[in-house]
Design a protein around this motif. Structure first.
Motif, PDB file in Angstrom:
ATOM      1  N   VAL A 364     -26.272  64.666  13.900  1.00  0.00           N
ATOM      2  CA  VAL A 364     -26.114  66.121  13.997  1.00  0.00           C
ATOM      3  C   VAL A 364     -24.651  66.510  13.856  1.00  0.00           C
ATOM      4  N   MET A 375     -29.552  75.012   7.491  1.00  0.00           N
ATOM      5  CA  MET A 375     -30.011  74.055   8.485  1.00  0.00           C
ATOM      6  C   MET A 375     -31.484  73.679   8.328  1.00  0.00           C
ATOM      7  N   THR A 379     -32.565  69.951   8.232  1.00  0.00           N
ATOM      8  CA  THR A 379     -33.601  69.443   9.147  1.00  0.00           C
ATOM      9  C   THR A 379     -34.675  68.688   8.384  1.00  0.00           C
ATOM     10  N   SER A 383     -35.437  64.758   8.784  1.00  0.00           N
ATOM     11  CA  SER A 383     -36.734  64.360   9.333  1.00  0.00           C
ATOM     12  C   SER A 383     -37.242  63.068   8.698  1.00  0.00           C
ATOM     13  N   TYR A 396     -38.922  65.188  17.975  1.00  0.00           N
ATOM     14  CA  TYR A 396     -39.259  66.593  18.211  1.00  0.00           C
ATOM     15  C   TYR A 396     -38.753  67.118  19.561  1.00  0.00           C
ATOM     16  N   LEU A 400     -34.882  67.866  17.525  1.00  0.00           N
ATOM     17  CA  LEU A 400     -35.220  69.164  16.941  1.00  0.00           C
ATOM     18  C   LEU A 400     -34.611  70.348  17.692  1.00  0.00           C
ATOM     19  N   LEU A 403     -31.041  70.731  16.544  1.00  0.00           N
ATOM     20  CA  LEU A 403     -30.973  71.269  15.187  1.00  0.00           C
ATOM     21  C   LEU A 403     -31.317  72.759  15.174  1.00  0.00           C
ATOM     22  N   ALA A 404     -32.284  73.159  15.984  1.00  0.00           N
ATOM     23  CA  ALA A 404     -32.676  74.570  16.047  1.00  0.00           C
ATOM     24  C   ALA A 404     -31.535  75.432  16.598  1.00  0.00           C
ATOM     25  N   ILE A 417     -36.922  76.027  10.902  1.00  0.00           N
ATOM     26  CA  ILE A 417     -36.519  74.686  11.334  1.00  0.00           C
ATOM     27  C   ILE A 417     -37.753  73.862  11.665  1.00  0.00           C
ATOM     28  N   SER A 421     -39.209  70.484   9.705  1.00  0.00           N
ATOM     29  CA  SER A 421     -39.279  69.211  10.438  1.00  0.00           C
ATOM     30  C   SER A 421     -40.558  68.440  10.136  1.00  0.00           C
TER      31      SER A 421
END
Length: 476
Positions: A364, A375, A379, A383, A396, A400, A403-404, A417, A421
């Motif tokens: 990240v 993004m 993502t 993934s 997740y 995740l 990233l969100a 996002i 994923s």
């Protein structure tokens, strides 16, 4: 340091199994144990392993009883009509066989459980692949990739995890992704077509003698093309004489001449385990079981435990017969359960030592600031490797949300996002950390390393197609 060691541990494991220097079970246990010592946490190895075993124990239980349940269903003839239908469609044409594999895997994947999909698909298709002398890694690769695309169903796991992690509605994530996933599934069928043409070119067109065949088998007649030996009057229990399978073994001349031919006996139309009078009971029980799984009436391991017990009791009321059926499937149960618990060592060390978190944080942090507005694309690309090298739970629930948050800072919706994923799931289903893949390779009698070498490139390409379609349609 933990980041480097984490990547080194995964690379070491993959190299050892792909070069066949160690069996998957040995590598899953010894490699993480060594790296746990290298990071200076050898004293905690026991705790990490027990944590990993505790997390995967329900999965192991589910697989054990699912194998018994579907093994009994195969024994009693529940899936024989499916096999006959596939045989009629395939007509001993390698191209049709591979496309039929993709179609069957996609349809059965509607139940949301990879293990069930692989058990039914391999049980139906394995005899045909062996009989025609086709490559078994083509079967496992196509089945795994098709199931990976279908695994994104809301009840399949990844979509529900993404919705839970980001506090979103699963339908809002999944429904807009349907066109992109549809393109991914079409790509799998196109891939099956290409691989089928390759198999047809390698072994030529074959025809099955339509006359009623005795237990000994069905006649194969070479009708064109291919470089293999003539396949005249090959027994149903074998591939064409002289035709090597995926592991380089050569099919023999008669049913039951080697351990690899054991799977054919399960499709013998005169086998004593058939229960035609109980067909509709078994079909209803299976439908009810799958419906209960989807609606989550009870935990899946409990459902399969109850289902296996009921199936054995009704179909084989005598205790000796029940013991015989359990013993008949004990090999698969032991192999799969052993692999799952070995994988628990790998995941336990990877998580307990903090390597997973450090690897995720490093990835990240490595994202350039200029990529902030993109993004969703980032993502989707991440993934692929992350869901391959770690569990869906780890990705997740651990990665995740980070990233969100990074995407939200640049105005990217959490929904985008979450949808992005899902792109890596086609590749995820062949990860060494997915218990279901061991059911697939175990029942197909394919080396995990062979499956990995063949499948990863095609599965990664399928994931990229899904991601590209999502961007093209404005979904991601």
């Amino acid at each position: 340091m933990l980041t480097i060691l984490g990547f080194a541990m995964i690379a070491t494991f993959l190299v050892l199994i792909m070069m066949k220097k160690m069996s998957p079970i040995a590598a899953l246990v010894l490699v993480p144990a060594l790296f746990c010592v290298l990071v200076g946490q050898g004293a905690k190895l026991g705790d990490y392993v027990l944590d990993g075993v505790g997390n995967l124990a329900p999965t192991a239980a589910m697989l054990m009883f699912a194998i018994v349940y579907f093994g009994v269903m195969i024994d009693v003839g529940l899936f024989d009509p499916i096999v006959r239908g596939i045989l009629r469609f395939c007509k001993a044409d390698p191209l049709r066989v591979v496309v039929g594999t993709a179609l069957l895997a996609a349809i059965v994947s509607l139940d949301g459980d990879g293990s069930t999909t692989f058990m039914i698909t391999v049980s139906a298709m394995y005899p045909l692949y062996k009989r025609l002398g086709m490559s078994l890694v083509v079967m496992t690769g196509v089945a795994a990739t098709a199931n990976g695309v279908m695994n994104t169903l809301p009840w399949g796991g990844p979509t529900a995890r993404a919705a839970t992690a980001l506090k979103l509605d699963a339908a809002d994530i999944f429904v807009p992704m349907i066109p992109a996933l549809g393109v991914g599934l079409l790509f799998v069928f196109a891939l099956a077509y290409v691989l089928g043409r390759r198999e047809r070119k390698r072994i030529g067109r074959l025809t099955l003698d339509e006359a009623p065949a005795p237990r000994a088998g069905t006649v194969l007649v070479k009708t064109g093309g291919g470089s293999g030996a003539e396949a005249a009057a090959a027994p149903a229990g074998t591939g064409a004489p002289g035709t090597p399978d995926s592991a380089g073994r050569t099919a023999g001349g008669g049913a039951g001449t080697s351990g690899d031919d054991d799977g054919f006996r399960g499709l013998d139309p005169e086998r004593p385990t058939l229960r035609p009078r109980l067909y509709w009971f078994n079909a209803s029980l299976t439908v009810a079981l799958l419906a209960a799984m989807i609606t989550e009436v009870l935990p899946i391991p409990v459902l399969f435990l109850l289902g296996a017990a009921l199936a054995l009791t009704v179909n084989f009321p005598h205790m000796a017969d029940q013991k015989a059926r359990v013993a008949a499937h004990a090999d698969n149960v032991l192999n799969v359960a052993g692999m799952v618990f070995a994988a628990a060592v790998f995941t336990g060390v990877l998580t307990g030592t903090g390597m997973v978190q450090h690897m995720a944080n490093w990835l990240v942090a490595a994202i350039p600031d200029g990529m902030g507005p993109h993004m969703a694309l980032v993502t989707g690309l991440l993934s692929l490797p992350l869901t391959y090298f770690m569990s869906n739970d780890g990705f997740y629930f651990g990665v995740l949300p980070v990233l969100a948050e990074a995407g939200a800072a640049h105005g990217v919706s959490p929904l985008e996002i979450a949808r992005a994923s899902l792109a890596g799931q086609a590749l995820h289903m062949s990860s060494p950390l997915v218990p279901a893949v061991y059911v697939l390779v175990g029942m197909a009698k394919v080396e995990f390393g062979d499956h990995t070498r063949f499948t990863v490139k095609w599965a990664a390409l399928t994931s990229l197609v899904v991601l590209g379609a999502g961007i093209l349609f404005g979904i991601v």
